[in-house]
Each structure stands twice: as structure tokens, then as C-alpha cells.
Design a protein around this motif. Structure first.
Motif, PDB file in Angstrom:
ATOM      1  N   VAL A 150       0.786  -2.255  26.025  1.00  0.00           N
ATOM      2  CA  VAL A 150      -0.299  -2.079  25.044  1.00  0.00           C
ATOM      3  C   VAL A 150       0.289  -1.933  23.644  1.00  0.00           C
ATOM      4  N   TYR A 151       1.378  -1.189  23.547  1.00  0.00           N
ATOM      5  CA  TYR A 151       2.006  -0.957  22.241  1.00  0.00           C
ATOM      6  C   TYR A 151       2.455  -2.274  21.608  1.00  0.00           C
ATOM      7  N   GLN A 152       2.925  -3.221  22.432  1.00  0.00           N
ATOM      8  CA  GLN A 152       3.374  -4.500  21.892  1.00  0.00           C
ATOM      9  C   GLN A 152       2.219  -5.263  21.238  1.00  0.00           C
ATOM     10  N   VAL A 153       1.036  -5.165  21.832  1.00  0.00           N
ATOM     11  CA  VAL A 153      -0.145  -5.799  21.241  1.00  0.00           C
ATOM     12  C   VAL A 153      -0.583  -5.040  19.992  1.00  0.00           C
ATOM     13  N   GLN A 154      -0.616  -3.720  20.082  1.00  0.00           N
ATOM     14  CA  GLN A 154      -1.064  -2.907  18.953  1.00  0.00           C
ATOM     15  C   GLN A 154      -0.130  -3.047  17.756  1.00  0.00           C
ATOM     16  N   GLU A 155       1.152  -3.259  18.022  1.00  0.00           N
ATOM     17  CA  GLU A 155       2.113  -3.438  16.940  1.00  0.00           C
ATOM     18  C   GLU A 155       1.788  -4.701  16.137  1.00  0.00           C
ATOM     19  N   LEU A 156       1.424  -5.765  16.841  1.00  0.00           N
ATOM     20  CA  LEU A 156       1.026  -7.010  16.165  1.00  0.00           C
ATOM     21  C   LEU A 156      -0.265  -6.813  15.372  1.00  0.00           C
ATOM     22  N   GLU A 157      -1.190  -6.047  15.957  1.00  0.00           N
ATOM     23  CA  GLU A 157      -2.461  -5.779  15.275  1.00  0.00           C
ATOM     24  C   GLU A 157      -2.239  -5.005  13.980  1.00  0.00           C
ATOM     25  N   LEU A 158      -1.325  -4.054  14.028  1.00  0.00           N
ATOM     26  CA  LEU A 158      -1.019  -3.270  12.830  1.00  0.00           C
ATOM     27  C   LEU A 158      -0.371  -4.137  11.756  1.00  0.00           C
ATOM     28  N   GLU A 159       0.439  -5.106  12.196  1.00  0.00           N
ATOM     29  CA  GLU A 159       1.050  -6.034  11.241  1.00  0.00           C
ATOM     30  C   GLU A 159      -0.028  -6.833  10.511  1.00  0.00           C
ATOM     31  N   TYR A 160      -1.028  -7.283  11.267  1.00  0.00           N
ATOM     32  CA  TYR A 160      -2.099  -8.058  10.638  1.00  0.00           C
ATOM     33  C   TYR A 160      -2.950  -7.176   9.718  1.00  0.00           C
ATOM     34  N   LYS A 161      -3.158  -5.933  10.131  1.00  0.00           N
ATOM     35  CA  LYS A 161      -3.930  -5.002   9.297  1.00  0.00           C
ATOM     36  C   LYS A 161      -3.246  -4.819   7.943  1.00  0.00           C
ATOM     37  N   LYS A 162      -1.926  -4.717   7.982  1.00  0.00           N
ATOM     38  CA  LYS A 162      -1.159  -4.583   6.742  1.00  0.00           C
ATOM     39  C   LYS A 162      -1.246  -5.872   5.929  1.00  0.00           C
ATOM     40  N   PHE A 163      -1.156  -7.006   6.606  1.00  0.00           N
ATOM     41  CA  PHE A 163      -1.263  -8.312   5.954  1.00  0.00           C
ATOM     42  C   PHE A 163      -2.618  -8.458   5.271  1.00  0.00           C
ATOM     43  N   ARG A 164      -3.666  -8.031   5.958  1.00  0.00           N
ATOM     44  CA  ARG A 164      -5.012  -8.106   5.388  1.00  0.00           C
ATOM     45  C   ARG A 164      -5.125  -7.251   4.130  1.00  0.00           C
ATOM     46  N   SER A 165      -4.627  -6.006   4.228  1.00  0.00           N
ATOM     47  CA  SER A 165      -4.778  -5.064   3.115  1.00  0.00           C
ATOM     48  C   SER A 165      -3.913  -5.431   1.915  1.00  0.00           C
ATOM     49  N   GLU A 166      -2.694  -5.913   2.181  1.00  0.00           N
ATOM     50  CA  GLU A 166      -1.736  -6.139   1.103  1.00  0.00           C
ATOM     51  C   GLU A 166      -1.705  -7.575   0.579  1.00  0.00           C
ATOM     52  N   ILE A 167      -2.201  -8.531   1.366  1.00  0.00           N
ATOM     53  CA  ILE A 167      -2.135  -9.938   0.962  1.00  0.00           C
ATOM     54  C   ILE A 167      -3.512 -10.570   0.810  1.00  0.00           C
ATOM     55  N   ILE A 168      -4.334 -10.499   1.872  1.00  0.00           N
ATOM     56  CA  ILE A 168      -5.614 -11.228   1.848  1.00  0.00           C
ATOM     57  C   ILE A 168      -6.579 -10.657   0.815  1.00  0.00           C
ATOM     58  N   ILE A 169      -6.825  -9.352   0.868  1.00  0.00           N
ATOM     59  CA  ILE A 169      -7.792  -8.744  -0.056  1.00  0.00           C
ATOM     60  C   ILE A 169      -7.377  -8.922  -1.513  1.00  0.00           C
ATOM     61  N   PRO A 170      -6.107  -8.659  -1.890  1.00  0.00           N
ATOM     62  CA  PRO A 170      -5.714  -8.904  -3.286  1.00  0.00           C
ATOM     63  C   PRO A 170      -5.886 -10.360  -3.711  1.00  0.00           C
ATOM     64  N   CYS A 171      -5.637 -11.287  -2.769  1.00  0.00           N
ATOM     65  CA  CYS A 171      -5.813 -12.714  -3.088  1.00  0.00           C
ATOM     66  C   CYS A 171      -7.283 -13.026  -3.353  1.00  0.00           C
ATOM     67  N   TYR A 172      -8.175 -12.514  -2.500  1.00  0.00           N
ATOM     68  CA  TYR A 172      -9.617 -12.727  -2.705  1.00  0.00           C
ATOM     69  C   TYR A 172     -10.068 -12.155  -4.048  1.00  0.00           C
ATOM     70  N   ASN A 173      -9.548 -10.974  -4.359  1.00  0.00           N
ATOM     71  CA  ASN A 173      -9.922 -10.338  -5.626  1.00  0.00           C
ATOM     72  C   ASN A 173      -9.427 -11.165  -6.814  1.00  0.00           C
ATOM     73  N   ARG A 174      -8.214 -11.689  -6.695  1.00  0.00           N
ATOM     74  CA  ARG A 174      -7.657 -12.506  -7.788  1.00  0.00           C
ATOM     75  C   ARG A 174      -8.460 -13.793  -7.989  1.00  0.00           C
ATOM     76  N   LEU A 175      -8.903 -14.373  -6.863  1.00  0.00           N
ATOM     77  CA  LEU A 175      -9.672 -15.618  -6.938  1.00  0.00           C
ATOM     78  C   LEU A 175     -11.126 -15.380  -7.332  1.00  0.00           C
ATOM     79  N   GLY A 176     -11.564 -14.129  -7.268  1.00  0.00           N
ATOM     80  CA  GLY A 176     -12.929 -13.786  -7.658  1.00  0.00           C
ATOM     81  C   GLY A 176     -13.990 -14.122  -6.617  1.00  0.00           C
ATOM     82  N   VAL A 177     -13.593 -14.189  -5.337  1.00  0.00           N
ATOM     83  CA  VAL A 177     -14.548 -14.576  -4.293  1.00  0.00           C
ATOM     84  C   VAL A 177     -15.074 -13.394  -3.474  1.00  0.00           C
ATOM     85  N   SER A 178     -14.539 -12.208  -3.695  1.00  0.00           N
ATOM     86  CA  SER A 178     -14.870 -11.061  -2.830  1.00  0.00           C
ATOM     87  C   SER A 178     -16.362 -10.744  -2.818  1.00  0.00           C
TER      88      SER A 178
END
Length: 262
Positions: A150-178
Motif C-alpha cells: 500500500v505504501y508503494q502506491v501511496q508514495e506515488l500518490e503523494l508525488e503527484y499531489k506535490k506535482f499538482r500543488s507545485e507545478i500544475i496550479i502555478p502554471c494554471y495561475n500563470r496562464l490565467g485559466v484557473s
């Protein structure tokens, strides 16, 4: 019975028939030993029956828990599959900007913001004395390895959560689409896939942005294209691991069905 043996013993002693008394004494000892062994056997049988009853209770509890775990895991896999489909639609529009569909575009962007996280029911069986009550060793092995897998799956999920918070959301905000992404989400009513009550649907009016927004320029953004591609990899890898976990659950449920008494 004991009184009869005592009376017989006294008679033999009074008659000075020592050899017969000795034989009698040995017989009496044997009877006592047999009585003790029978009592121990009955006690052991009673304990065994109690343990079997406890095992059945544990097995039924595990069956219910892992049925719930399977349903939750399938829900998370579905969310990632929806995210993969959204990524394909976004890349299709990036490659063919003349075919852009605003509603599909913003809906697809939203699906990248979701971060499915698998949080299975935790029990205290592994690491407790209750584990010894389970006789099926294959089931014991699966249970013992469960938290690590289970931890191996959750570790990947946490990686994506970080990716979403640190990469996707700032990109959307920069593009003005949020704002538009959230407006599309709520204006027609929205029920999260992971909602506790699937029958509820919430609406909220945000309205689209009043700022100038050229979607062709958004589609031409290199960072957006890159993060969409990265999201595909995240979702695919996590679903591969989730499928392995799903196989473990199905195997466990199959074993439990056979071990649970009808």
C-alpha cells in the motif's frame, strides 16, 4: 466409583494381599492419569473451538474490510483513468488548436487537479496475537506484506499531489485559466467521484474571467504541454501499481471466501 475403589483397597490391605494391592494401585494410578488426559483433551478441544470461532470473526471482518478497500481502490483507478482521458483530449487540442472546445478544454484541465489517494481501512491484526489464529499461511503472508505494498502506491500518490500543488496550479495561475476551470466545474453542478454521498450535486456561480484570454496562446504554452505529458506518466505508473494491489485484494477475498464457514 472412587468409594468402591477405596473400599476394595482397604479389603486387600486387611487381607495382606500385597501383590494384588500393588496391581490395584497401579490400575488406580492409570485410571487417574487417563482421567487427567481426558480432562486435558476436553479443555484443549474447548480452547480450539473458541479459537476457531475467533478466527471466523476475524475472517469475516477482514472480508468486509477488503471489500471496502477494493471499492475505494477501483474508485481511485477510475479517477486516474479519467485523468488520462483528459490528458489525451488536451494533447489533441494542443496538436489541433483549430478544433478547440472550451468546455472540454477546461473540464480536462480540472481533471488534472484531482489527486486520488488510496486510504484503506487499517486493522490491528498484523502484529497482534490475533494473527496466529489465522491458519491459512498464504493469507497470513498477504496480510503481512499489505502495508508495504500500500505504501508503494501511496508514495506515488503523494508525488503527484506535490506535482499538482507545485507545478500544475502555478502554471494554471500563470496562464490565467484557473477561474474558468472552476467556473466550468461548478456552473452545471458537480459531484466528486470520491464523494461520500454520490447523489448530491452542488452548483456555484463563479463566471468566467473578464481578462483577455487567448486560448490558442494557452495551447501553445510549452510548460502546459510538458506537465500534461508528465501527468500521463504519473497516472499510468500509479495505476500499474494499483492493479497489482487490486490483484492482491482479489486473491485475499478469494481465500477468505473459502475459509469462511457458510
Amino acid at each position: 466409583m472412587i468409594k468402591i475403589f477405596r473400599k476394595l483397597r482397604h479389603q486387600l490391605l486387611n487381607q495382606s494381599k500385597f501383590s494384588k494391592y500393588l496391581i490395584y494401585a497401579i490400575g488406580e494410578i492409570i485410571l487417574v492419569v487417563i482421567g487427567i488426559l481426558i480432562a486435558l483433551q476436553i479443555n484443549n478441544w474447548n480452547e480450539q473451538q473458541k479459537n476457531l470461532a475467533k478466527e471466523q470473526t476475524i475472517l469475516k471482518q477482514l472480508y468486509n474490510e477488503y471489500q471496502s478497500n477494493l471499492a475505494q481502490l477501483d474508485e481511485k483507478v477510475l479517477m486516474r483513468n479519467e485523468g488520462l482521458e483528459a490528458c489525451n483530449q488536451l494533447l489533441q487540442q494542443i496538436d489541433h488548436p483549430e478544433q478547440i472546445n472550451e468546455e472540454v478544454f477546461y473540464n480536462s484541465l480540472w481533471k488534472l487537479l484531482r489527486d486520488p489517494t488510496f486510504d484503506p481501512i487499517k486493522n490491528d491484526i498484523v502484529g497482534s496475537e490475533n494473527l496466529r489464529l489465522i491458519r491459512n499461511q498464504e493469507l497470513v503472508r498477504i496480510l503481512s506484506n499489505w502495508s508495504t505494498e500500500v505504501y508503494q502506491v501511496q508514495e506515488l500518490e503523494l508525488e503527484y499531489k506535490k506535482f499538482r500543488s507545485e507545478i500544475i496550479i502555478p502554471c494554471y495561475n500563470r496562464l490565467g485559466v484557473s477561474r474558468n476551470v472552476n467556473d466550468i466545474l461548478w456552473k452545471n453542478g458537480y459531484t466528486p467521484t470520491e464523494a461520500l454521498d454520490k447523489k448530491t450535486s452542488s452548483k456555484f456561480t463563479i463566471k468566467s474571467t473578464k481578462k483577455e484570454l487567448d486560448l490558442k496562446e494557452v495551447l501553445n504554452d510549452v510548460e502546459l504541454e510538458g506537465l500534461i505529458s508528465q501527468a500521463i506518466t504519473f497516472n499510468l505508473v500509479t495505476n500499474i501499481q494499483s492493479q497489482t494491489l487490486r490483484d492482491r485484494i482479489l486473491n485475499m477475498l478469494n481465500i477468505l471466501e473459502k475459509e469462511i464457514e457458510n
